[in-house]
Design a protein around this motif. Sequence first.
Motif, PDB file in Angstrom:
ATOM      1  N   HIS A  45       1.094  -1.076   0.164  1.00  0.00           N
ATOM      2  CA  HIS A  45       0.099   0.126  -0.158  1.00  0.00           C
ATOM      3  C   HIS A  45       0.746   0.932  -0.235  1.00  0.00           C
ATOM      4  CE1 HIS A  45      -4.460  -1.455   0.364  1.00  0.00           C
ATOM      5  NE2 HIS A  45      -3.821  -2.520   1.354  1.00  0.00           N
ATOM      6  N   LEU A  46       1.878   1.158   0.638  1.00  0.00           N
ATOM      7  CA  LEU A  46       3.313   2.719   0.456  1.00  0.00           C
ATOM      8  C   LEU A  46       3.103   3.044  -0.476  1.00  0.00           C
ATOM      9  CD1 LEU A  46       4.854   1.207   3.960  1.00  0.00           C
ATOM     10  CD2 LEU A  46       2.841   3.489   3.609  1.00  0.00           C
ATOM     11  N   ALA A  54      -2.494   4.998   4.547  1.00  0.00           N
ATOM     12  CA  ALA A  54      -1.823   4.019   3.030  1.00  0.00           C
ATOM     13  C   ALA A  54      -2.924   2.873   3.556  1.00  0.00           C
ATOM     14  CB  ALA A  54      -1.021   4.257   1.797  1.00  0.00           C
ATOM     15  N   TYR A  55      -2.777   2.490   4.593  1.00  0.00           N
ATOM     16  CA  TYR A  55      -3.555   0.918   5.306  1.00  0.00           C
ATOM     17  C   TYR A  55      -4.721   1.068   6.131  1.00  0.00           C
ATOM     18  CZ  TYR A  55       1.062   1.132   7.549  1.00  0.00           C
ATOM     19  OH  TYR A  55       1.998   1.995   8.211  1.00  0.00           O
ATOM     20  N   ALA A  90       1.000   4.273  -2.568  1.00  0.00           N
ATOM     21  CA  ALA A  90       0.232   5.838  -2.056  1.00  0.00           C
ATOM     22  C   ALA A  90       2.053   6.307  -2.842  1.00  0.00           C
ATOM     23  CB  ALA A  90       0.534   5.106  -0.776  1.00  0.00           C
TER      24      ALA A  90
END
Length: 290
Positions: free
Chosen positions: A21-22, A153-154, A25
């Motif tokens: 997710h990072l 992000a998560y 992003a």
Amino acid sequence: MSSRRVAVIGLGRMGWHMAAHLRRADHTVSVCDVVDGVAQRWVDEHGGSAFVDAAEAANDVEVVVTSLPADRELLTVADAILPVLGSGTLWIDHSTTSAESARTVHGRAAAVGVGFLDAPVSGGVDGARNGTLTVMVGGEPADFARAESVIAAYGARVTHMGSSGAGQITKMTNQICVVGLCQAIAEGLDFAETAGLDGSKVIHVMLQGSSASWQMANRAERMLAGEYDYGFSTTLMRKDIGLVLEEAEAMNIPLPVTAMVGQMLAEVTAMGGAQWDWCSLMERQRRRRT
Ligand code: NAD
């Protein structure tokens, strides 16, 4: 959101998805896991840089994100990375550990100008995969403010709970509230099935009544199917219960249900279920019946 240089250390069932997710992003991500080949496998899938050595991964980053099994690994990583982190670095730890270890690392980090947040999560592997985790955070308010855009992000619900250790105490509270619930669902489903009811139909009805819960919505069908090869392991839940009981003993608070489920999970482990999802309490319930 501004792009940061982030190191993710610990690419297990949770950390793998958080790192992904990072990356999505738009952060620059370096990843590390002690198990040889894991970080490289992540990089092959997502890009970025792979390391086996935590200090190398954390060299010259603005943010460190850790998702490690327990206290021992957190303290090992602290020994490795605190000497290389620059002043002003932010360290967000999503591992579930004791509040004491969180405070220890927070103190050591503060001494070298690093902001450390204990930020354990709830929501399981699906929550990590879908970016919908609930995150409970302890540490300085200014560090929390800096961390929010990274965790976004998560994390779907991110709450600052208080000073260092408050995130871990909140996570322990979550575990106290959920352990008895899972065993209760195992008993209820066993009861309904033995009485000849259709278990799925029972779950459907209960989800519309007063016994509805996250556990019922996300685990009960898999418990019925006897599927335990996923999620939050019996070993990790036993670790969490150990942390809870230690903290409760220090405060002289009796937690009889939590302690009892801890014993039951020891039995699941003896059945070969150390790596099964902990809702395999259902398996123990069924085997005791037969
Ligand atoms: P996991 O065991 O799958 O992952 C941990 C990873 O850390 C492993 O890949 C391991 O190789 C790596 N690691 C260990 N020591 C290391 C070191 N020194 N340097 C680099 N990497 C190292 O565990 P998980 O299920 O991903 O859980 C991580 C944390 O999140 C635990 O504290 C757990 O209690 C908590 N948690 C897990 C869940 C879940 O559903 N799995 C849910 C909520 C919270």
